[in-house]
Write a protein that holds these residues in place. Structure first.
Motif, PDB file in Angstrom:
ATOM      1  N   ARG A  56       0.864  -1.187   0.000  1.00 39.96           N
ATOM      2  CA  ARG A  56       0.000   0.000   0.000  1.00 39.96           C
ATOM      3  C   ARG A  56       0.895   1.229   0.000  1.00 39.96           C
ATOM      4  N   MET A  57       0.296   2.375  -0.339  1.00 42.48           N
ATOM      5  CA  MET A  57       1.075   3.614  -0.385  1.00 42.48           C
ATOM      6  C   MET A  57       1.126   4.259   1.002  1.00 42.48           C
ATOM      7  N   VAL A  58       2.255   4.870   1.306  1.00 42.67           N
ATOM      8  CA  VAL A  58       2.366   5.746   2.479  1.00 42.67           C
ATOM      9  C   VAL A  58       3.155   6.982   2.034  1.00 42.67           C
ATOM     10  N   LEU A  59       3.287   7.949   2.931  1.00 44.27           N
ATOM     11  CA  LEU A  59       4.050   9.160   2.603  1.00 44.27           C
ATOM     12  C   LEU A  59       5.335   9.190   3.422  1.00 44.27           C
ATOM     13  N   TYR A  71       4.309   7.554   8.873  1.00 41.94           N
ATOM     14  CA  TYR A  71       3.433   7.549  10.051  1.00 41.94           C
ATOM     15  C   TYR A  71       2.153   6.800   9.747  1.00 41.94           C
ATOM     16  N   THR A  72       1.613   6.154  10.770  1.00 42.99           N
ATOM     17  CA  THR A  72       0.429   5.337  10.529  1.00 42.99           C
ATOM     18  C   THR A  72      -0.276   4.988  11.835  1.00 42.99           C
ATOM     19  N   PRO A  77      -3.497  -3.196   9.753  1.00 45.50           N
ATOM     20  CA  PRO A  77      -2.943  -4.475   9.271  1.00 45.50           C
ATOM     21  C   PRO A  77      -1.458  -4.407   8.933  1.00 45.50           C
ATOM     22  N   LYS A  78      -0.993  -3.255   8.383  1.00 43.94           N
ATOM     23  CA  LYS A  78       0.437  -3.174   8.026  1.00 43.94           C
ATOM     24  C   LYS A  78       1.305  -3.333   9.275  1.00 43.94           C
ATOM     25  N   GLN A 135      -8.293   2.625  11.515  1.00 45.38           N
ATOM     26  CA  GLN A 135      -7.809   2.339  10.152  1.00 45.38           C
ATOM     27  C   GLN A 135      -7.989   0.881   9.728  1.00 45.38           C
ATOM     28  N   SER A 136      -8.608   0.723   8.568  1.00 47.17           N
ATOM     29  CA  SER A 136      -8.795  -0.567   7.884  1.00 47.17           C
ATOM     30  C   SER A 136      -9.889  -1.447   8.491  1.00 47.17           C
TER      31      SER A 136
HETATM   32  C1  FMN Z   1      -0.734   8.530  -1.888  1.00 47.43           C
HETATM   33  C2  FMN Z   1      -1.166   7.826  -0.634  1.00 47.43           C
HETATM   34  C3  FMN Z   1      -0.511   8.121   0.556  1.00 47.43           C
HETATM   35  C4  FMN Z   1      -0.871   7.455   1.731  1.00 47.43           C
HETATM   36  N1  FMN Z   1      -0.172   7.733   2.878  1.00 47.43           N
HETATM   37  C5  FMN Z   1      -0.436   7.028   4.005  1.00 47.43           C
HETATM   38  C6  FMN Z   1       0.381   7.205   5.176  1.00 47.43           C
HETATM   39  O1  FMN Z   1       1.347   7.980   5.200  1.00 47.43           O
HETATM   40  N2  FMN Z   1       0.068   6.466   6.263  1.00 47.43           N
HETATM   41  C7  FMN Z   1      -0.967   5.571   6.271  1.00 47.43           C
HETATM   42  O2  FMN Z   1      -1.192   4.935   7.298  1.00 47.43           O
HETATM   43  N3  FMN Z   1      -1.743   5.365   5.177  1.00 47.43           N
HETATM   44  C8  FMN Z   1      -1.494   6.078   4.047  1.00 47.43           C
HETATM   45  N4  FMN Z   1      -2.251   5.868   2.922  1.00 47.43           N
HETATM   46  C9  FMN Z   1      -3.327   4.851   2.969  1.00 47.43           C
HETATM   47  C10 FMN Z   1      -2.710   3.459   2.815  1.00 47.43           C
HETATM   48  O3  FMN Z   1      -2.337   3.243   1.466  1.00 47.43           O
HETATM   49  C11 FMN Z   1      -3.630   2.332   3.294  1.00 47.43           C
HETATM   50  O4  FMN Z   1      -4.877   2.409   2.642  1.00 47.43           O
HETATM   51  C12 FMN Z   1      -3.858   2.379   4.802  1.00 47.43           C
HETATM   52  O5  FMN Z   1      -2.696   2.773   5.508  1.00 47.43           O
HETATM   53  C13 FMN Z   1      -4.309   1.014   5.314  1.00 47.43           C
HETATM   54  O6  FMN Z   1      -3.316   0.073   5.039  1.00 47.43           O
HETATM   55  P1  FMN Z   1      -3.271  -1.352   5.795  1.00 47.43           P
HETATM   56  O7  FMN Z   1      -4.691  -1.831   5.893  1.00 47.43           O
HETATM   57  O8  FMN Z   1      -2.430  -2.223   4.909  1.00 47.43           O
HETATM   58  O9  FMN Z   1      -2.623  -1.146   7.141  1.00 47.43           O
HETATM   59  C14 FMN Z   1      -1.927   6.513   1.728  1.00 47.43           C
HETATM   60  C15 FMN Z   1      -2.587   6.244   0.522  1.00 47.43           C
HETATM   61  C16 FMN Z   1      -2.212   6.890  -0.628  1.00 47.43           C
HETATM   62  C17 FMN Z   1      -2.934   6.564  -1.918  1.00 47.43           C
END
Ligand code: FMN
Length: 207
Positions: A56-59, A71-72, A77-78, A135-136
């Motif tokens: 999945r994407m993060v920043l 950060y999250t 789940p991650k 989240q999720s």
């Molecule tokens: C461009 C973009 C940036 C994202 N940045 C973050 C982030 O920095 N942290 C985060 O927790 N989720 C971020 N997300 C959402 C995650 O991709 C993901 O949907 C969410 O973290 C749940 O993931 P998980 O269920 O695998 O834990 C971002 C999504 C996109 C499309």
């Protein structure tokens, strides 16, 4: 000499060639200046105890010699994956620059002070979002999220919003970094750095 090496390796900065962190920071600065989409967006791959992968994407919020921080929600789940298998890979794609960077390594929590300092810089509504989002996990609909944000807004109506305990930063401490740069006819440049003691082993890879 440097001139000759620059000719050989084109845009790769020979001065920083043995320091992958410096090379990353150089590419990253260029990406932030030139890319049309958010250059800090990066794919994060994890795997659970059975080896099942998830991406999945993060920043990316911080990058230095210690590693690469995002950060999250710590109940996501991650993070469940990372608790049983603390290995992850990050993959940046910067299409305008025709470059990819992959970073793999062990994931560690950032310090409480570091997380607090970053949380304090976030917009208030993002801070409330961190309190509101489970989240999720499934929710009844958008209304449930909006209700949770409003509830957090009332709870922290006065003063600053503290960082929730379930929200923090994770740092990928790099074991390998791979830099890929597109070249005509798929004769791409690929170089990999692998941590070796205090330094790095450098290899060129077939594309
Ligand atoms: C461009 C973009 C940036 C994202 N940045 C973050 C982030 O920095 N942290 C985060 O927790 N989720 C971020 N997300 C959402 C995650 O991709 C993901 O949907 C969410 O973290 C749940 O993931 P998980 O269920 O695998 O834990 C971002 C999504 C996109 C499309």
């Amino acid at each position: 000499m440097t001139q000759r090496l620059r000719k050989l390796y084109g845009s790769l900065d020979i001065v920083s060639i043995m320091d992958p962190i410096a090379l990353f920071l150089e590419w990253f600065a260029e990406a932030r200046a030139r890319e049309t989409s958010d250059a800090t967006a990066v794919a994060l791959a994890t795997a659970d105890a059975t080896g099942r992968p998830a991406v999945r994407m993060v920043l990316l919020k911080q990058a230095d010699a210690r590693g690469f921080v995002f950060y999250t929600n710590l109940e996501s789940p991650k993070v469940a994956d990372l608790r049983v298998n603390p290995q992850a890979e990050l993959c940046f794609h910067w299409p305008v620059m025709e470059r990819q960077v992959r970073i793999s390594g062990r994931v560690e929590p950032v310090s409480e002070a570091e997380a607090d300092a970053y949380f304090a810089t976030r917009p208030r509504l993002s801070q409330l979002g961190a309190w509101a989002s489970k989240q999720s996990r499934p929710m009844a609909g958008r209304f449930e999220l909006e209700q949770a944000v409003a509830k957090a807004g009332l709870r922290f109506a006065v003063g600053t919003v503290p960082r929730p305990r379930h929200w923090s930063g994770l740092r990928v401490v790099p074991r390998t970094l791979e830099f890929w740069h597109q070249r005509p006819f798929r004769h791409h440049d690929r170089q990999r750095f692998t941590r070796e003691g205090e330094g790095w082993r450098h290899e060129w890879l077939f594309p």
